[in-house]
Enzyme design. Structure first.
Site, PDB file in Angstrom:
ATOM      1  N   TYR A 161     -50.625   8.155 -45.023  1.00  0.00           N
ATOM      2  CA  TYR A 161     -50.744   6.713 -44.818  1.00  0.00           C
ATOM      3  C   TYR A 161     -49.485   5.917 -45.142  1.00  0.00           C
ATOM      4  O   TYR A 161     -49.475   4.702 -45.001  1.00  0.00           O
ATOM      5  CB  TYR A 161     -51.931   6.148 -45.621  1.00  0.00           C
ATOM      6  N   HIS A 175     -52.050   8.775 -55.378  1.00  0.00           N
ATOM      7  CA  HIS A 175     -52.970   7.949 -56.176  1.00  0.00           C
ATOM      8  C   HIS A 175     -53.595   8.799 -57.271  1.00  0.00           C
ATOM      9  O   HIS A 175     -53.626   8.417 -58.442  1.00  0.00           O
ATOM     10  CB  HIS A 175     -54.051   7.361 -55.271  1.00  0.00           C
ATOM     11  N   ARG A 197     -45.651   3.321 -56.482  1.00  0.00           N
ATOM     12  CA  ARG A 197     -46.231   4.609 -56.850  1.00  0.00           C
ATOM     13  C   ARG A 197     -45.520   5.703 -56.062  1.00  0.00           C
ATOM     14  O   ARG A 197     -45.754   5.885 -54.877  1.00  0.00           O
ATOM     15  CB  ARG A 197     -47.734   4.607 -56.561  1.00  0.00           C
TER      16      ARG A 197
END
Length: 387
Positions: A294, A285, A281
């Site tokens: 993160y 998200h 990705r």
């Protein structure tokens, strides 16, 4: 397609997700390298011509444009939220183009490329994320179900539907126009859900004609894949009794070939298959997420070199199969699509407040009738105040 064999792993997660696994591992099915070079695989072959590959390139460019425009619309306050697919175009287009008209798709909330392949107007997707409808397309028009927000629930829906067409005699007849399969899309995060594992059990027990297509983009929001499983996801299929295969999810040729084989296996009455499309990705998200909190920027840069669109363009260019005129025409079409989405999104009508009562029950219960009449009376007070 053979059932995978589980390897022996030590207790250290680094041994499970070492450098080879981070690049897909030695059992990764790949037919087109990141440099745009074709490869052969002993079990899976791409059986279409170069014109089809040019079509795949166009599909991926347009799908990326849908994603780009929707993200921009959200940033401008026109959408409430948007689930991005940047970097996952090959996984979705390869799987979407492997379908036959009679096959049925159960998506999650990120399958914009699959929706495009099934003929769903992207404006219908925007309407859902704008909050003006609950998904305005008719699933019966294109065998593409409504988006599912409840994580993993669609895998149970898909398995149940697959068991239904099995009992309707639409599996294993040998008639290519009748035999059908079902595909359920979900992500690596959803693979940890109980619904998904229950779907695996039912599909295996009843030999249901369903393909479980997992886009492993390696992040369940902010949770990395090594926190979710101690073995590669595709090897989980062995424990449920059906085949699993890992494909390069940034390779549209390989994704198409593997998904086509899995769907045909289901149509022939040989039961379920787990396909793990190993991808990444590139974006967030959703547009409410900040991935810089993160994950490392170096990882993103590493995966940019595996861009699914760039590798197809490299193949077409190095082999003299497409010129600047072709690429320019695709870009012009993408610009037209972008304009259509921008203007069309802003023109989507707001729902009427009373519409929320229209599709709740087949027979209206007394409690709902009272609520509906009370709300209607409340709305009338606004009309009176403006009279």
């Amino acid at each position: 397609m053979q059932v995978t064999h589980q390897s022996e792993f030590g207790p250290d997660l680094a041994e499970v997700f070492g450098p080879s696994q981070q690049d897909g591992g030695p059992e990764l099915v790949q037919l087109l390298t990141p440099e745009g070079e074709r490869r052969e695989h002993p079990e899976f072959a791409f059986d279409l011509d170069d014109e089809a590959i040019k079509g795949f390139y166009r599909d991926m460019v347009l799908t990326r444009r849908i994603d780009t425009e929707a993200t921009a619309l959200q940033r401008h306050g026109e959408l409430g939220i948007w689930a991005q697919l940047l970097g996952q175009e090959a996984a979705q287009i390869g799987a979407g183009r492997a379908l036959r008209p009679q096959d049925y798709v159960f998506p999650t909330y990120r399958e914009h490329g699959v929706a495009y392949c099934r003929g769903v107007d992207p404006l219908n997707l925007l309407g859902l994320f704008r909050g003006v409808d609950h998904g305005a397309w008719n699933p019966n028009d294109n065998n593409f179900g409504l988006y599912t927000i409840v994580i993993g629930a669609q895998t149970l829906h898909a398995t149940g539907y697959a068991m239904g067409i099995q009992r309707d005699g639409a599996v294993g007849t040998g008639d290519p126009d009748r035999d059908a399969a079902v595909i359920a899309h979900f992500g690596d995060g959803a693979s940890s859900q109980g619904d998904v594992n229950e779907a695996f059990i039912f599909a295996a027990s009843y030999n249901a004609p369903v393909v479980f297509f997992c886009q492993n983009n390696q992040w369940a929001i902010s949770e990395p894949i090594e926190r979710q499983t101690r073995i590669p996801l595709y090897q989980r299929a062995l424990g449920f009794g059906f085949p699993g295969v890992r494909v390069d999810g940034n390779d549209v040729l390989a994704t198409y070939a593997v998904t086509k084989a899995a769907l045909q296996r289901a149509r022939d009455g040989q039961g379920p298959t787990f396909v793990e499309a190993y991808t990444y990705r590139m974006g967030a998200h959703t547009t409410t997420d900040d991935p810089t909190r993160y994950r490392l920027s170096d990882d993103v840069e590493h995966w940019k070199l595996k861009d699914p669109i760039a590798r197809v363009k490299a193949y077409l260019t190095r082999n003299g199969l497409a010129d600047d005129a072709f690429f320019g025409a695709v870009e012009d079409e993408a610009n037209e699509l972008g304009h259509h989405l921008r203007e069309g999104c802003k023109a989507l009508p707001d729902p009427k407040p009373m519409d929320m009562f229209a599709h709740v029950y087949a027979e209206e219960p007394e409690e709902l009738r009272i609520q509906r009449e009370g709300f209607a009376a409340y709305l009338e007070t606004f009309e009176e105040s403006h009279a």
